[in-house]
Motif scaffolding. Structure first.
Motif, PDB file in Angstrom:
ATOM      1  N   GLU A 169       0.836  -1.203   0.000  1.00 43.98           N
ATOM      2  CA  GLU A 169       0.000   0.000   0.000  1.00 43.98           C
ATOM      3  C   GLU A 169       0.874   1.258   0.000  1.00 43.98           C
ATOM      4  O   GLU A 169       0.580   2.236  -0.701  1.00 43.98           O
ATOM      5  CB  GLU A 169      -0.921  -0.007   1.211  1.00 43.98           C
ATOM      6  N   LYS A 170       1.951   1.221   0.766  1.00 42.39           N
ATOM      7  CA  LYS A 170       2.868   2.366   0.808  1.00 42.39           C
ATOM      8  C   LYS A 170       3.534   2.569  -0.540  1.00 42.39           C
ATOM      9  O   LYS A 170       3.688   3.703  -1.014  1.00 42.39           O
ATOM     10  CB  LYS A 170       3.928   2.138   1.895  1.00 42.39           C
ATOM     11  N   TYR A 171       3.927   1.463  -1.171  1.00 39.14           N
ATOM     12  CA  TYR A 171       4.541   1.540  -2.495  1.00 39.14           C
ATOM     13  C   TYR A 171       3.580   2.158  -3.511  1.00 39.14           C
ATOM     14  O   TYR A 171       3.964   3.022  -4.304  1.00 39.14           O
ATOM     15  CB  TYR A 171       4.972   0.148  -2.958  1.00 39.14           C
ATOM     16  N   GLU A 172       2.345   1.719  -3.496  1.00 37.18           N
ATOM     17  CA  GLU A 172       1.346   2.225  -4.447  1.00 37.18           C
ATOM     18  C   GLU A 172       1.152   3.734  -4.267  1.00 37.18           C
ATOM     19  O   GLU A 172       1.000   4.466  -5.246  1.00 37.18           O
ATOM     20  CB  GLU A 172       0.006   1.503  -4.250  1.00 37.18           C
ATOM     21  N   GLN A 173       1.165   4.205  -3.024  1.00 36.26           N
ATOM     22  CA  GLN A 173       1.003   5.637  -2.772  1.00 36.26           C
ATOM     23  C   GLN A 173       2.215   6.406  -3.279  1.00 36.26           C
ATOM     24  O   GLN A 173       2.079   7.476  -3.904  1.00 36.26           O
ATOM     25  CB  GLN A 173       0.814   5.892  -1.272  1.00 36.26           C
ATOM     26  N   GLN A 174       3.400   5.880  -3.045  1.00 37.48           N
ATOM     27  CA  GLN A 174       4.615   6.534  -3.527  1.00 37.48           C
ATOM     28  C   GLN A 174       4.641   6.580  -5.049  1.00 37.48           C
ATOM     29  O   GLN A 174       5.021   7.591  -5.651  1.00 37.48           O
ATOM     30  CB  GLN A 174       5.851   5.794  -3.002  1.00 37.48           C
ATOM     31  N   LEU A 175       4.229   5.486  -5.660  1.00 38.71           N
ATOM     32  CA  LEU A 175       4.185   5.430  -7.116  1.00 38.71           C
ATOM     33  C   LEU A 175       3.174   6.433  -7.668  1.00 38.71           C
ATOM     34  O   LEU A 175       3.446   7.132  -8.649  1.00 38.71           O
ATOM     35  CB  LEU A 175       3.818   4.020  -7.574  1.00 38.71           C
ATOM     36  N   GLN A 176       2.025   6.514  -7.055  1.00 38.96           N
ATOM     37  CA  GLN A 176       1.001   7.458  -7.492  1.00 38.96           C
ATOM     38  C   GLN A 176       1.504   8.903  -7.386  1.00 38.96           C
ATOM     39  O   GLN A 176       1.261   9.718  -8.278  1.00 38.96           O
ATOM     40  CB  GLN A 176      -0.266   7.285  -6.649  1.00 38.96           C
TER      41      GLN A 176
ATOM     42  N   MET B 106      13.130   2.673  -5.537  1.00 38.75           N
ATOM     43  CA  MET B 106      13.868   1.487  -5.981  1.00 38.75           C
ATOM     44  C   MET B 106      14.762   0.954  -4.866  1.00 38.75           C
ATOM     45  O   MET B 106      14.929  -0.254  -4.711  1.00 38.75           O
ATOM     46  CB  MET B 106      14.677   1.827  -7.228  1.00 38.75           C
ATOM     47  N   THR B 107      15.345   1.858  -4.091  1.00 42.64           N
ATOM     48  CA  THR B 107      16.236   1.443  -3.000  1.00 42.64           C
ATOM     49  C   THR B 107      15.461   0.773  -1.873  1.00 42.64           C
ATOM     50  O   THR B 107      15.862  -0.275  -1.361  1.00 42.64           O
ATOM     51  CB  THR B 107      17.003   2.659  -2.449  1.00 42.64           C
ATOM     52  N   LYS B 108      14.336   1.369  -1.502  1.00 41.09           N
ATOM     53  CA  LYS B 108      13.581   0.871  -0.350  1.00 41.09           C
ATOM     54  C   LYS B 108      12.663  -0.306  -0.687  1.00 41.09           C
ATOM     55  O   LYS B 108      12.464  -1.200   0.138  1.00 41.09           O
ATOM     56  CB  LYS B 108      12.763   2.010   0.259  1.00 41.09           C
ATOM     57  N   GLN B 109      12.091  -0.294  -1.892  1.00 44.01           N
ATOM     58  CA  GLN B 109      11.099  -1.319  -2.239  1.00 44.01           C
ATOM     59  C   GLN B 109      11.690  -2.475  -3.052  1.00 44.01           C
ATOM     60  O   GLN B 109      11.098  -3.551  -3.113  1.00 44.01           O
ATOM     61  CB  GLN B 109       9.949  -0.679  -3.043  1.00 44.01           C
TER      62      GLN B 109
ATOM     63  N   ASP C 109       6.806  -3.707 -12.022  1.00 40.18           N
ATOM     64  CA  ASP C 109       7.041  -2.549 -11.162  1.00 40.18           C
ATOM     65  C   ASP C 109       8.363  -1.870 -11.508  1.00 40.18           C
ATOM     66  O   ASP C 109       8.455  -0.641 -11.565  1.00 40.18           O
ATOM     67  CB  ASP C 109       7.055  -2.963  -9.689  1.00 40.18           C
ATOM     68  N   LEU C 110       9.385  -2.655 -11.749  1.00 39.30           N
ATOM     69  CA  LEU C 110      10.688  -2.099 -12.104  1.00 39.30           C
ATOM     70  C   LEU C 110      10.620  -1.403 -13.460  1.00 39.30           C
ATOM     71  O   LEU C 110      11.163  -0.305 -13.623  1.00 39.30           O
ATOM     72  CB  LEU C 110      11.745  -3.201 -12.124  1.00 39.30           C
ATOM     73  N   ARG C 111       9.956  -2.029 -14.427  1.00 41.26           N
ATOM     74  CA  ARG C 111       9.805  -1.404 -15.749  1.00 41.26           C
ATOM     75  C   ARG C 111       9.105  -0.059 -15.625  1.00 41.26           C
ATOM     76  O   ARG C 111       9.488   0.916 -16.269  1.00 41.26           O
ATOM     77  CB  ARG C 111       9.001  -2.304 -16.697  1.00 41.26           C
ATOM     78  N   ARG C 112       8.079  -0.018 -14.808  1.00 43.93           N
ATOM     79  CA  ARG C 112       7.313   1.227 -14.655  1.00 43.93           C
ATOM     80  C   ARG C 112       8.206   2.345 -14.118  1.00 43.93           C
ATOM     81  O   ARG C 112       8.160   3.471 -14.599  1.00 43.93           O
ATOM     82  CB  ARG C 112       6.114   0.999 -13.731  1.00 43.93           C
ATOM     83  N   LEU C 113       9.007   2.036 -13.138  1.00 42.92           N
ATOM     84  CA  LEU C 113       9.883   3.048 -12.561  1.00 42.92           C
ATOM     85  C   LEU C 113      10.963   3.490 -13.554  1.00 42.92           C
ATOM     86  O   LEU C 113      11.296   4.677 -13.638  1.00 42.92           O
ATOM     87  CB  LEU C 113      10.527   2.521 -11.277  1.00 42.92           C
ATOM     88  N   LEU C 114      11.497   2.552 -14.309  1.00 43.03           N
ATOM     89  CA  LEU C 114      12.493   2.897 -15.325  1.00 43.03           C
ATOM     90  C   LEU C 114      11.887   3.791 -16.411  1.00 43.03           C
ATOM     91  O   LEU C 114      12.532   4.737 -16.881  1.00 43.03           O
ATOM     92  CB  LEU C 114      13.072   1.624 -15.953  1.00 43.03           C
TER      93      LEU C 114
END
Length: 216
Positions: free
Chosen positions: A3-10, A67-70, A76-81
């Protein structure tokens, strides 16, 4: 944790949308100021670029933190890249706005010796590409992303035509060489902006399908 990851991503995706909107607006505005030869507002475009640069750096920092924390993998990695790449591409659009503003200042209030109609058509197409790309990213719409490559072909054709026109004008009016050089640079910035939109279309395909595509 998820849930925390999803909020950070949003949050970081929302910053990316803001970056896109600011960059597209600055790019479109800078070309409008060329047409109106509004030197004072061209300076504002240059001054406000720091906001775009700061936002792009914040996105890069946020993604690195996630990326460091999660330690994301797969999609998920592709999305961040892709977010990192998109932020970098859109920051370049802001840079082109600054470069166009600088060339507008160099031209100053001197009468523009060449008809800007084709350049303004390029402007409309490039801005349309960038806005379509923003919409395609928001919806992850691959059909709309693929259509962007077709618009890029139109801009490439116009770019060649405009440069040919500049060369003919330079032959007849050598005294206007400096202004025509500035206009040539501006055309190149518009053509490159369209290329960045195409790059983002390719990045969206990579995000959704996990495969690399080349629309050139």
């Amino acid at each position: 944790m998820r849930e925390k990851y999803e909020q950070q991503l949003q949050d970081v995706q929302q910053r990316l949308i803001q970056l896109c909107e600011l960059s597209i607006h600055a790019f479109d505005k800078s070309l409008g100021l060329l047409q109106s030869q509004d030197i004072s507002k061209a300076w504002i475009i240059i001054e406000q670029d720091r906001f775009i640069n700061r936002l792009e750096q914040q996105i890069q920092d946020d993604v690195q933190m996630i990326m460091t924390k999660q330690q994301p993998v797969a999609t998920d990695l592709r999305r961040l890249l892709v977010i990192i790449r998109a932020a970098s591409e859109m920051e370049r659009i802001g840079d082109y706005a600054v470069s166009i503003a600088k060339e507008t200042i160099r031209i100053g209030e001197n009468q523009i010796v060449y008809d800007l109609q084709q350049l303004m058509v390029m402007r409309t197409l490039a801005v349309d590409m960038l806005q379509k790309m923003l919409q395609a990213f928001s919806e992850e719409n691959l059909i709309e992303a693929k259509e962007i490559a077709t618009l890029d072909d139109e801009i490439d054709q116009l770019y060649g035509d405009v440069l040919s026109g500049f060369e003919q004008e330079r032959t007849w009016h050598e005294m206007h060489a400096a202004q025509l050089q500035s206009l040539s640079f501006i055309c190149k910035y518009v053509e490159r902006a369209a290329d960045h939109a195409t790059n983002l279309a390719e990045a969206l395909f990579y995000l959704v399908q996990g495969k690399r595509y080349d629309f050139d």
